[in-house]
Design a protein around this motif. Structure first.
Motif, PDB file in Angstrom:
ATOM      1  N   ASN A   1       0.720  11.107  -1.938  1.00 23.02           N
ATOM      2  CA  ASN A   1      -0.282  10.741  -2.957  1.00 23.02           C
ATOM      3  C   ASN A   1      -1.344   9.852  -2.314  1.00 23.02           C
ATOM      4  OD1 ASN A   1      -1.644  10.485  -5.332  1.00 23.02           O
ATOM      5  ND2 ASN A   1      -0.179   9.096  -6.304  1.00 23.02           N
TER       6      ASN A   1
ATOM      7  N   TYR B   1      -0.488   5.133  -5.393  1.00 22.75           N
ATOM      8  CA  TYR B   1      -0.870   5.799  -4.146  1.00 22.75           C
ATOM      9  C   TYR B   1       0.046   5.386  -2.988  1.00 22.75           C
ATOM     10  CZ  TYR B   1      -4.924   7.058  -6.884  1.00 22.75           C
ATOM     11  OH  TYR B   1      -5.731   7.550  -7.880  1.00 22.75           O
TER      12      TYR B   1
ATOM     13  N   LEU C   1      -5.041   8.263  -1.523  1.00 26.66           N
ATOM     14  CA  LEU C   1      -6.316   7.885  -2.131  1.00 26.66           C
ATOM     15  C   LEU C   1      -7.338   7.663  -1.020  1.00 26.66           C
ATOM     16  CD1 LEU C   1      -8.151   6.919  -4.506  1.00 26.66           C
ATOM     17  CD2 LEU C   1      -7.340   4.603  -3.997  1.00 26.66           C
TER      18      LEU C   1
END
Ligand SMILES: NC(=O)C1=CN([C@@H]2O[C@H](COP(=O)(O)OP(=O)(O)OC[C@H]3O[C@@H](n4cnc5c(N)ncnc54)[C@H](O)[C@@H]3O)[C@@H](O)[C@H]2O)[C@H](O)CC1
Ligand SMILES: [K+]
Length: 213
Positions: A49, A116, A51
């Motif tokens: 995940n 994140y 960012l």
């Protein structure tokens, strides 16, 4: 062989390569992004995940290209943009167009970074020209306060690449991928605290003409 260079030298090398030699800026940006993305793909980074925190200048453009390069390798990537698309540089506008094709989400910058696993810092590079304040400081403090591993693009955002001094809020990175050459500020003890592990990517910009025949 030049080891670390000044911001002025980096800019000179950039424009010489683009204007005199004729290598397009987007080619340099792609080579920069490929180098940095490879560090993320082969290093100890949880890419489940990701960012990318992107500015609207070319540092952000590098970050947005990195987002695409991770996406096509199966990573889940979100881009947070610190400013208005309409204000983005030419190259960054092009990179945004490309990630729209891939339907990579682009959302406004926010301080809620809890989910994140890795954060790519692409807010400011060698274009930092004043101390970081206001919302940018809030975002950088949120990045530093997150549990995610932080990877900086070219220069940890907020660090003066010539002196190695933080200019207000400054990203403390686990690692930094810098382009063409290391920067003078990374040689200082304080600078090293912000860059973390330093990688230097060959992007085809050479200051001394040993490659120019
Ligand atoms: N050969 C190379 O080194 C290459 C470098 N590339 C990348 O380009 C950036 C430099 O891009 P630039 O657009 O000149 O500036 P930044 O993106 O670093 O900064 C964006 C923008 O931000 C504004 N700004 C500066 N300081 C502040 C502040 N304190 N608060 C708010 N806003 C601020 C200012 O207007 C800047 O213009 C370089 O680092 C590399 O990542 C190329 O992509 C590849 C070749
Ligand atoms: K950065």
């Amino acid at each position: 062989m030049t080891n670390s260079i000044s911001v002025a030298d980096a800019r000179r090398g950039d424009s010489h390569t683009i204007q005199e030699i004729g290598i397009p800026s987007l080619v340099l940006m792609e080579r920069a992004a490929l180098g940095a993305a490879n560090r993320l793909l082969t290093g100890d980074y949880d890419l489940t995940n990701v960012l990318v925190f992107a500015g609207t200048g070319n540092n952000g453009g590098d970050g947005i290209a990195i987002a695409r390069l991770l996406h096509v390798r199966g990573a889940k990537v979100t881009v947070m943009l610190t400013g208005d698309r309409a204000k983005a540089s030419t190259e960054t506008t092009q990179q945004l167009k490309i990630i729209d094709y891939y339907k990579i989400p682009v959302i406004p910058a926010d301080i809620n970074l809890g989910d994140y696993t890795t954060i790519v810092d692409a807010i400011f590079g060698i274009g930092l020209d004043r101390p970081v304040e206001g919302k940018f400081a809030t975002w950088i403090n949120a990045i530093n306060g997150s549990t995610a591993k932080v990877f900086s693009v070219d220069v940890p955002s907020g660090l003066n690449a010539d002196t190695g001094e933080p200019q207000g809020a400054t990203v403390k990175a686990d690692a930094t991928s810098s382009f063409a050459y290391s920067k003078k500020g990374f040689d200082t003890a304080v600078g090293k605290q912000y860059t973390g592990t330093l990688f230097v990517e060959d992007i085809g910009v050479y200051l001394h003409d040993k490659y120019e025949g």
